[in-house]
Design a protein around this motif. Structure first.
Motif, PDB file in Angstrom:
ATOM      1  N   UNK A 143       0.842  -1.215   0.000  1.00 23.91           N
ATOM      2  CA  UNK A 143       0.000   0.000   0.000  1.00 23.91           C
ATOM      3  C   UNK A 143       0.870   1.255   0.000  1.00 23.91           C
ATOM      4  N   UNK A 144       1.828   1.290   0.925  1.00 25.19           N
ATOM      5  CA  UNK A 144       2.634   2.504   1.069  1.00 25.19           C
ATOM      6  C   UNK A 144       3.688   2.618  -0.030  1.00 25.19           C
ATOM      7  N   UNK A 145       4.130   1.481  -0.566  1.00 32.69           N
ATOM      8  CA  UNK A 145       5.053   1.538  -1.706  1.00 32.69           C
ATOM      9  C   UNK A 145       4.342   2.161  -2.915  1.00 32.69           C
ATOM     10  N   UNK A 146       3.159   1.651  -3.222  1.00 30.38           N
ATOM     11  CA  UNK A 146       2.440   2.159  -4.388  1.00 30.38           C
ATOM     12  C   UNK A 146       1.903   3.570  -4.134  1.00 30.38           C
ATOM     13  N   UNK A 147       1.597   3.878  -2.884  1.00 28.26           N
ATOM     14  CA  UNK A 147       1.204   5.262  -2.545  1.00 28.26           C
ATOM     15  C   UNK A 147       2.340   6.212  -2.916  1.00 28.26           C
ATOM     16  N   UNK A 148       3.539   5.836  -2.561  1.00 28.32           N
ATOM     17  CA  UNK A 148       4.687   6.695  -2.885  1.00 28.32           C
ATOM     18  C   UNK A 148       4.835   6.860  -4.394  1.00 28.32           C
ATOM     19  N   UNK A 186       1.091  15.347   5.499  1.00 25.74           N
ATOM     20  CA  UNK A 186       0.165  15.099   6.609  1.00 25.74           C
ATOM     21  C   UNK A 186      -0.347  13.657   6.597  1.00 25.74           C
ATOM     22  N   UNK A 187      -0.553  13.097   5.412  1.00 28.59           N
ATOM     23  CA  UNK A 187      -0.937  11.673   5.316  1.00 28.59           C
ATOM     24  C   UNK A 187       0.125  10.824   6.027  1.00 28.59           C
ATOM     25  N   UNK A 188       1.383  11.095   5.684  1.00 33.60           N
ATOM     26  CA  UNK A 188       2.477  10.321   6.301  1.00 33.60           C
ATOM     27  C   UNK A 188       2.575  10.598   7.790  1.00 33.60           C
ATOM     28  N   UNK A 189       2.406  11.863   8.177  1.00 32.24           N
ATOM     29  CA  UNK A 189       2.550  12.232   9.588  1.00 32.24           C
ATOM     30  C   UNK A 189       1.508  11.502  10.441  1.00 32.24           C
ATOM     31  N   UNK A 190       0.300  11.427   9.932  1.00 34.10           N
ATOM     32  CA  UNK A 190      -0.759  10.744  10.695  1.00 34.10           C
ATOM     33  C   UNK A 190      -0.466   9.250  10.788  1.00 34.10           C
ATOM     34  N   UNK A 191       0.014   8.661   9.709  1.00 33.51           N
ATOM     35  CA  UNK A 191       0.346   7.227   9.753  1.00 33.51           C
ATOM     36  C   UNK A 191       1.499   6.981  10.735  1.00 33.51           C
ATOM     37  N   UNK A 192       2.503   7.855  10.677  1.00 33.30           N
ATOM     38  CA  UNK A 192       3.686   7.642  11.515  1.00 33.30           C
ATOM     39  C   UNK A 192       3.442   8.050  12.976  1.00 33.30           C
ATOM     40  N   UNK A 193       2.307   8.689  13.242  1.00 34.02           N
ATOM     41  CA  UNK A 193       1.923   8.960  14.643  1.00 34.02           C
ATOM     42  C   UNK A 193       1.469   7.672  15.314  1.00 34.02           C
ATOM     43  N   UNK A 194       0.986   6.728  14.502  1.00 38.74           N
ATOM     44  CA  UNK A 194       0.437   5.494  15.076  1.00 38.74           C
ATOM     45  C   UNK A 194       1.344   4.301  14.853  1.00 38.74           C
ATOM     46  N   UNK A 197       7.149   2.387  11.749  1.00 32.18           N
ATOM     47  CA  UNK A 197       7.457   2.433  10.313  1.00 32.18           C
ATOM     48  C   UNK A 197       6.140   2.417   9.546  1.00 32.18           C
ATOM     49  N   UNK A 198       6.206   2.575   8.233  1.00 35.49           N
ATOM     50  CA  UNK A 198       4.957   2.737   7.483  1.00 35.49           C
ATOM     51  C   UNK A 198       4.072   1.497   7.510  1.00 35.49           C
ATOM     52  N   UNK A 199       4.684   0.309   7.466  1.00 34.07           N
ATOM     53  CA  UNK A 199       3.860  -0.901   7.447  1.00 34.07           C
ATOM     54  C   UNK A 199       3.668  -1.494   8.839  1.00 34.07           C
ATOM     55  N   UNK A 200       4.285  -0.924   9.838  1.00 34.86           N
ATOM     56  CA  UNK A 200       4.158  -1.477  11.204  1.00 34.86           C
ATOM     57  C   UNK A 200       5.475  -1.335  11.952  1.00 34.86           C
ATOM     58  N   UNK A 201       5.858  -2.398  12.665  1.00 32.75           N
ATOM     59  CA  UNK A 201       7.067  -2.321  13.492  1.00 32.75           C
ATOM     60  C   UNK A 201       8.349  -2.569  12.707  1.00 32.75           C
ATOM     61  N   UNK A 202       8.182  -3.090  11.477  1.00 34.42           N
ATOM     62  CA  UNK A 202       9.367  -3.464  10.690  1.00 34.42           C
ATOM     63  C   UNK A 202       9.677  -2.437   9.617  1.00 34.42           C
ATOM     64  N   UNK A 203      10.962  -2.231   9.424  1.00 30.46           N
ATOM     65  CA  UNK A 203      11.457  -1.370   8.331  1.00 30.46           C
ATOM     66  C   UNK A 203      11.329  -2.158   7.015  1.00 30.46           C
ATOM     67  N   UNK A 204      10.681  -1.559   6.019  1.00 30.13           N
ATOM     68  CA  UNK A 204      10.400  -2.280   4.768  1.00 30.13           C
ATOM     69  C   UNK A 204      10.753  -1.433   3.542  1.00 30.13           C
ATOM     70  N   UNK A 205      10.524  -2.031   2.374  1.00 33.24           N
ATOM     71  CA  UNK A 205      10.738  -1.276   1.124  1.00 33.24           C
ATOM     72  C   UNK A 205       9.809  -0.056   1.040  1.00 33.24           C
ATOM     73  N   UNK A 206       8.699  -0.070   1.764  1.00 35.79           N
ATOM     74  CA  UNK A 206       7.830   1.121   1.774  1.00 35.79           C
ATOM     75  C   UNK A 206       8.550   2.290   2.430  1.00 35.79           C
ATOM     76  N   UNK A 240      10.743   9.725  12.136  1.00 33.88           N
ATOM     77  CA  UNK A 240      10.971   8.585  11.221  1.00 33.88           C
ATOM     78  C   UNK A 240      12.121   8.895  10.250  1.00 33.88           C
ATOM     79  N   UNK A 241      12.122  10.105   9.696  1.00 31.94           N
ATOM     80  CA  UNK A 241      13.162  10.465   8.717  1.00 31.94           C
ATOM     81  C   UNK A 241      14.543  10.413   9.363  1.00 31.94           C
ATOM     82  N   UNK A 242      14.647  10.909  10.592  1.00 28.79           N
ATOM     83  CA  UNK A 242      15.958  10.935  11.263  1.00 28.79           C
ATOM     84  C   UNK A 242      16.407   9.522  11.626  1.00 28.79           C
TER      85      UNK A 242
END
Ligand SMILES: N[C@@H](CCC(=O)N[C@@H](CS)C(=O)NCC(=O)O)C(=O)O
Length: 286
Positions: A143-148, A186-194, A197-206, A240-242
């Motif tokens: 989802x987040x890969x294709x969103x990007x 803001x889409x990313x900020x809201x996702x990363x507030x919860x 990483x974008x898909x959950x606890x794991x760092x991924x290609x997203x 997240x970026x840092x």
């Protein structure tokens, strides 16, 4: 609002448009000249430049190598400002004439891989890394890969083009694409507030795909627009970026095929892990 007096003619004809990339823009596809691509000794041959789309590939290879995967690669510089993407060899690898492009010689027959999202997905599947296997997290990663892939053209080709590269500053397109860029942040900020990483606890290609654009934008590295966009206000994107920026593989990946910035951060071609220590532009005197 600026006063636009342009009335489109019945049939559009190409003309000199000005702007930073005007000399490489054409209304047709295909090669402009014969030129074979170089091929090095490793199973993967990357043809790229360290723009945000190119950075994704360099970071992915360095992350795979850091995991101990057999992902050795040669990275060759494609200078898009000089039209290298229109050479016949490059067009055979990517008929769309954009970096990054990859040849994978590791299997039974050579595979061409173009589109940075396709490169990330192909390598993730091949090495079983950065793409979780449980269905829910895998789908969220995609989802987040294709969103990007769908969103960043509004940031790069929209906001970046009109804010930084167009021959004149036009209020209407800058407003339109600033609005959209801030909405995307803001889409990313809201996702990363919860989620860490974008898909959950794991760092991924997203994360790799999104960091290369939105992470670098948040860190003030794109278009000199940090203050204009108030990037500091997206606090979860900042966190997240840092965190991703501190990863050694990301720091190496960013240097691959880089032709701008500090000479010590530029590794024009990468053929061996030791190149990061011995072949940056400060060491080569370039
Ligand atoms: N959707 C493509 C976009 C690639 C792209 O736009 N690459 C740019 C550099 S960031 C490029 O090669 N531009 C050269 C040109 O347009 O001629 C991807 O993600 O791989």
């Amino acid at each position: 609002m600026s006063d636009s007096r342009y009335t489109p003619p019945k049939v559009w004809e190409p003309k000199e448009s000005g702007g930073k990339f005007a000399s490489i823009n054409r209304p047709v596809a295909g090669p402009t000249h014969e030129k074979a691509l170089p091929v090095g000794k490793h199973p993967f041959q990357l043809y790229s430049l360290a723009t945000p789309n190119g950075v994704k590939a360099g970071v992915m290879f360095e992350e795979l190598l850091a995991l101990g995967k057999d992902a050795e690669y040669d990275a060759w510089l494609i200078n898009i400002g000089e039209g290298d993407q229109f050479g016949s060899g490059f067009v055979e690898v990517n008929p769309n004439s954009k970096i990054p492009a990859l040849m994978d010689y590791s299997g039974d027959k050579p595979l061409r891989v173009f589109e940075s999202g396709s490169i990330l997905l192909h390598l993730a599947e091949k090495f079983g890394a950065f793409l979780p296997s449980d269905t829910a997290t895998r789908v969220e990663t995609l989802n987040w890969l294709f969103w990007q892939m769908g969103s960043a053209p509004y940031l790069g080709g929209g906001f970046g083009h009109f804010y930084a590269y167009a021959p004149e500053k036009l209020e209407y397109p800058i407003d339109r694409f600033t609005m959209e860029t801030k909405r995307q942040l803001d889409v990313l900020d809201r996702r990363l507030a919860e989620s860490r990483y974008l898909a959950g606890d794991e760092y991924t290609i997203a994360d790799i795909a999104n960091w290369s654009w939105y992470g670098q934008l948040a860190l003030g590295r794109l278009y000199d627009a940090a203050e204009f966009l108030q990037v500091e206000s997206y606090t979860h994107v900042q966190r997240w970026a840092k965190e991703i920026d501190a990863r050694p593989a990301v720091q190496r990946g960013r240097m691959v095929n880089r032709t701008f910035g500090e000479p010590s951060s530029q590794l024009h071609e990468r053929h061996d892990a030791s190149d990061f220590d011995t072949r940056t532009q400060d060491k080569l005197g370039g």
